[in-house]
Design an enzyme around this catalytic site. Structure first.
Site, PDB file in Angstrom:
ATOM      1  CG  ASP A 199      -1.887   1.062   1.361  1.00 38.94           C
ATOM      2  OD1 ASP A 199      -2.363   1.503   0.305  1.00 38.94           O
ATOM      3  OD2 ASP A 199      -2.224   1.459   2.501  1.00 38.94           O
ATOM      4  CG  HIS A 200      -0.363   4.926   0.105  1.00 34.94           C
ATOM      5  ND1 HIS A 200      -0.698   5.902  -0.804  1.00 34.94           N
ATOM      6  CD2 HIS A 200      -1.501   4.616   0.772  1.00 34.94           C
ATOM      7  CE1 HIS A 200      -1.993   6.172  -0.677  1.00 34.94           C
ATOM      8  NE2 HIS A 200      -2.500   5.397   0.257  1.00 34.94           N
TER       9      HIS A 200
ATOM     10  CG  ASP B  34       1.250   7.386  -3.445  1.00 32.94           C
ATOM     11  OD1 ASP B  34       1.178   8.276  -4.321  1.00 32.94           O
ATOM     12  OD2 ASP B  34       0.816   7.541  -2.286  1.00 32.94           O
TER      13      ASP B  34
ATOM     14  CG  HIS C 255      -5.237   8.125   3.540  1.00 34.14           C
ATOM     15  ND1 HIS C 255      -4.352   8.663   2.650  1.00 34.14           N
ATOM     16  CD2 HIS C 255      -5.556   6.906   3.052  1.00 34.14           C
ATOM     17  CE1 HIS C 255      -4.147   7.808   1.656  1.00 34.14           C
ATOM     18  NE2 HIS C 255      -4.865   6.737   1.878  1.00 34.14           N
ATOM     19  N   GLY C 256      -7.722   8.530   7.185  1.00 37.67           N
ATOM     20  CA  GLY C 256      -7.906   8.846   8.604  1.00 37.67           C
ATOM     21  C   GLY C 256      -9.334   9.288   8.891  1.00 37.67           C
TER      22      GLY C 256
ATOM     23  N   GLY D  34      -8.944   5.695   1.840  1.00 37.50           N
ATOM     24  CA  GLY D  34      -9.638   6.410   2.922  1.00 37.50           C
ATOM     25  C   GLY D  34     -11.034   5.874   3.152  1.00 37.50           C
TER      26      GLY D  34
ATOM     27  CB  SER E 287     -11.901   4.493   7.967  1.00 35.29           C
ATOM     28  OG  SER E 287     -11.129   3.339   7.839  1.00 35.29           O
TER      29      SER E 287
END
Ligand code: 13P
Length: 288
Positions: free
Chosen positions: A85-86, A106, A178-179, A208, A210
């Site tokens: 990821d990233h 990324d 994100h977050g 992102g 969530s």
């Protein structure tokens, strides 16, 4: 074979208008919790490590072995994609070398031409080994592993150019962050998603995942999002379950008498499984 690249899974998802979840691991408990959810729902899943999580756990090779061996010891039979990821350029190359099934390069913080050239190189290296590649266009807002993005919307022409490199999935900035989402968050930009999806047949990725209301996630999936990334929601549910366990009088598991991870981390691990299962249901991932 349980470990597989994501190509067939995500192409089918785009055609079938559902998504497959990509869940971040940080340790053994998260790995077991997420894999249990995939097995219990009998659905394919993507297990991903950020660069920071891999560093914390001891490197990419260790993470790959952790997932491989956990699959074996838990008797997991559903398809699992081991994904970076990233990743920056070096991390993507290392994961290809080590034998991940899929890598995200990324390059959003590079000048676009450099992002494009490096994406092409990673595609060439990964495809030669049968691995998948995710690229990113338009930065995703918020902070991930200490990297803060401003949250721009993906430029459609740039997205088309990156998709034409042959990447297997493309992360697009559509107002996602994100977050934890701030109170005044404007929501996903469905107009931009529509423009992107009309021009690009490559499966699209929503980072992102969530904290976005379920209706928005479901709508985005119906419009072409085929992979949704989830990390923060797992962190929150793990923390909540652990806190509740301690507050319920189990503080003897982490006091002067010692620390028993087998007891203390069990509720959090179960919470990871439950949250992952709930997201799988939201994403409409069909069982196999
Ligand atoms: P969240 O932490 O917001 O769920 O985002 C996860 C993610 O997109 C990982 O790349």
């Amino acid at each position: 074979m349980v470990l597989t690249n994501g190509n067939e899974i995500f192409n089918n998802a785009r055609k079938g208008k559902y998504a497959v979840g990509a869940f971040n691991i940080n340790d053994l408990e998260w790995t077991r919790g997420i894999l249990a959810a995939a097995q219990e729902t009998n659905t394919p899943i993507l297990v991903q490590t950020s660069m920071g999580a891999a560093k914390y756990m001891g490197g990419y090779e260790l993470c790959l072995h952790l997932v491989q061996d956990t699959i074996k010891s838990m008797g997991i039979t559903v398809p699992v994609v081991m994904h970076l990821d990233h990743g920056n350029y070096e991390a993507a190359k290392e994961c290809i070398e080590v034998g991940y099934n899929s890598v995200m390069f990324d390059g959003h913080d590079l000048p676009f031409d450099e992002n494009l050239e490096k994406t092409k190189e990673i595609v060439k290296l990964a495809h030669a080994k049968g691995m998948s590649v995710e690229a990113e266009v338009g930065s995703i807002g918020g902070t991930e592993d200490g990297i803060t993005g401003a949250g721009e919307l993906a430029d459609v022409e740039e997205a088309k150019t990156l998709a034409a490199t042959g990447v297997d999935y493309l992360a697009v900035g559509i107002g996602n962050i994100h977050g934890v989402y701030p109170e005044n968050w404007q929501g996903l930009n469905f107009d931009r998603l529509q423009e992107l999806a009309a021009e690009i047949s490559t499966p699209l990725v929503l980072h992102g995942g969530s904290g976005i209301p379920k209706e928005q996630i479901v709508k985005a999936i119906s419009m072409g999002i085929s992979k949704v990334n989830v990390n923060t929601e797992l962190q929150l549910s793990f923390a909540k379950a652990t806190r509740e366990y301690i507050e319920a009088g189990h503080d003897q598991d982490v006091n002067a008498k010692g620390y028993d991870p087998r007891k203390l981390l069990a509720p959090g691990t179960k919470a990871i499984t439950d949250t992952t299962k709930e997201r799988i249901e939201w994403f409409g991932t069909p069982s196999i």
